[in-house]
Design an enzyme around this catalytic site. Structure first.
Site, PDB file in Angstrom:
ATOM      1  N   LEU A  30     -71.267 -80.198  16.906  1.00  0.00           N
ATOM      2  CA  LEU A  30     -70.824 -79.138  17.821  1.00  0.00           C
ATOM      3  C   LEU A  30     -69.708 -79.631  18.752  1.00  0.00           C
ATOM      4  O   LEU A  30     -69.807 -80.707  19.328  1.00  0.00           O
ATOM      5  CB  LEU A  30     -72.036 -78.699  18.656  1.00  0.00           C
ATOM      6  CG  LEU A  30     -71.803 -77.726  19.810  1.00  0.00           C
ATOM      7  CD1 LEU A  30     -71.405 -76.351  19.292  1.00  0.00           C
ATOM      8  CD2 LEU A  30     -73.076 -77.610  20.659  1.00  0.00           C
ATOM      9  N   HIS A  87     -77.287 -74.120  41.074  1.00  0.00           N
ATOM     10  CA  HIS A  87     -76.334 -74.848  40.233  1.00  0.00           C
ATOM     11  C   HIS A  87     -77.045 -75.944  39.438  1.00  0.00           C
ATOM     12  O   HIS A  87     -76.717 -76.195  38.281  1.00  0.00           O
ATOM     13  CB  HIS A  87     -75.211 -75.453  41.087  1.00  0.00           C
ATOM     14  CG  HIS A  87     -74.330 -74.403  41.719  1.00  0.00           C
ATOM     15  ND1 HIS A  87     -73.847 -73.327  41.013  1.00  0.00           N
ATOM     16  CD2 HIS A  87     -73.865 -74.255  42.984  1.00  0.00           C
ATOM     17  CE1 HIS A  87     -73.103 -72.572  41.817  1.00  0.00           C
ATOM     18  NE2 HIS A  87     -73.109 -73.106  43.024  1.00  0.00           N
ATOM     19  N   ASP A 101     -72.549 -67.150  34.996  1.00  0.00           N
ATOM     20  CA  ASP A 101     -72.570 -66.555  36.325  1.00  0.00           C
ATOM     21  C   ASP A 101     -74.002 -66.241  36.741  1.00  0.00           C
ATOM     22  O   ASP A 101     -74.831 -65.877  35.895  1.00  0.00           O
ATOM     23  CB  ASP A 101     -71.730 -65.267  36.308  1.00  0.00           C
ATOM     24  CG  ASP A 101     -71.288 -64.860  37.701  1.00  0.00           C
ATOM     25  OD1 ASP A 101     -71.515 -65.627  38.663  1.00  0.00           O
ATOM     26  OD2 ASP A 101     -70.716 -63.756  37.829  1.00  0.00           O
TER      27      ASP A 101
HETATM   28  C1  IPE Z   1     -71.757 -69.416  38.651  1.00  0.00           C
HETATM   29  O1  IPE Z   1     -72.756 -69.000  39.502  1.00  0.00           O
HETATM   30  C2  IPE Z   1     -71.519 -70.904  38.739  1.00  0.00           C
HETATM   31  C3  IPE Z   1     -70.167 -71.377  39.131  1.00  0.00           C
HETATM   32  C4  IPE Z   1     -69.099 -70.678  39.420  1.00  0.00           C
HETATM   33  C5  IPE Z   1     -70.047 -72.821  39.215  1.00  0.00           C
HETATM   34  P1  IPE Z   1     -72.358 -68.395  40.912  1.00  0.00           P
HETATM   35  O2  IPE Z   1     -72.318 -69.510  41.895  1.00  0.00           O
HETATM   36  O3  IPE Z   1     -71.122 -67.570  40.794  1.00  0.00           O
HETATM   37  O4  IPE Z   1     -73.614 -67.457  41.213  1.00  0.00           O
HETATM   38  P2  IPE Z   1     -73.642 -66.047  41.965  1.00  0.00           P
HETATM   39  O5  IPE Z   1     -72.601 -65.167  41.326  1.00  0.00           O
HETATM   40  O6  IPE Z   1     -73.372 -66.327  43.402  1.00  0.00           O
HETATM   41  O7  IPE Z   1     -75.035 -65.561  41.715  1.00  0.00           O
HETATM   42 MG    MG Z   2     -70.679 -65.545  40.605  1.00  0.00          MG
END
Ligand code: IPE
Ligand code: MG
Length: 228
Positions: A113, A19, A2
């Site tokens: 792994l 991402h 996250d």
């Molecule tokens: C997590 O990062 C990635 C996925 C769910 C693919 P977020 O997209 O939830 O990032 P924040 O929480 O907005 O910072």
């Molecule tokens: Mg998030």
């Protein structure tokens, strides 16, 4: 995993950039787990609730997932990694499902792994699908006398031991419908570090925290000390 979006926002970048950077970290953490001789790594990439995100972001995440499956699988294979994808794959398009099947088939005999990637996954879904698969395979049995051992082979992670350590990055202190069944005795570790900054050093901090825990599985400290 996250915190990708917040990592990008702090840098005045689009969420997509977060991402992409998150994928780089996935690669670093896989390598670090491999080097540390960790047997199983399970990554929560896309939850069944993530479909509620803006359309553009969802399709970008799917594209990114396809890209990684297509372009990183040979590197994983050369490192003896066994790749598994868990979750309800039904809503995904043919291309993605084909890439998933191909990546799993290519690496299935690898002995290093095991990396499991959870996509369109939910812990509650996992328990329900296990029950319905069990009942279909054993029509003579009744739900009333179902045991934990009955369900175990039908859960998504049936091939893996129960996890020792759960890590959530990005500051939130929740499980968010991840491996509900499997986390019963898992040590939980929460960090404010955003996923795109969760590097091998951060992993070592999490492991160090884990090593200080006493795992009693319902027993007392005294029982553990005397080995009973
Ligand atoms: C997590 O990062 C990635 C996925 C769910 C693919 P977020 O997209 O939830 O990032 P924040 O929480 O907005 O910072
Ligand atoms: Mg998030």
């Amino acid at each position: 995993m996250d915190g990708n979006g917040r990592w990008a926002r702090k840098r005045f970048l689009p969420r997509v950039a977060g991402h992409k950077r998150g994928v780089d970290m996935v690669k670093e953490i896989i390598k670090a787990c491999d080097e540390r001789k960790i047997g199983y790594l399970t990554l929560f990439a896309f939850s069944s609730e993530n479909w509620r995100r803006p359309k553009d972001e969802v399709s970008l995440l799917m594209e990114l997932f396809c890209f990684v499956l297509e372009h990183e699988i040979h590197l994983l294979h050369s490192r003896n990694v066994r790749l598994k994808i868990i979750g309800d794959l039904q809503p995904f398009d043919d291309k993605l499902r084909h890439l998933i099947r191909h990546a799993e088939a290519l690496t299935q005999a690898n002995t290093g792994l095991t990396v499991s990637i959870a996509v369109n996954y939910g812990g509650r879904w996992d328990i329900l699908q296990a029950i319905s698969h069990f009942m279909r395979a054993h029509p003579e049995r009744s739900v009333a006398d179902l045991t934990e051992q009955d369900l175990a082979p039908y859960l998504s992670l049936h091939y893996a031991p129960e996890p020792d350590l759960f890590i959530r990055t990005g500051g939130e202190q929740r499980i968010s419908n991840f491996l509900l069944w499997q986390l019963a005795y898992t040590e939980l570790y929460f960090t404010d570090t955003l996923w795109p900054e969760f590097n091998a050093t951060a992993l070592d901090d999490a492991i160090a925290s884990f090593q200080k825990r006493e795992r009693r599985y319902g027993r007392t400290s005294e029982q553990l000390a005397s080995g009973s």
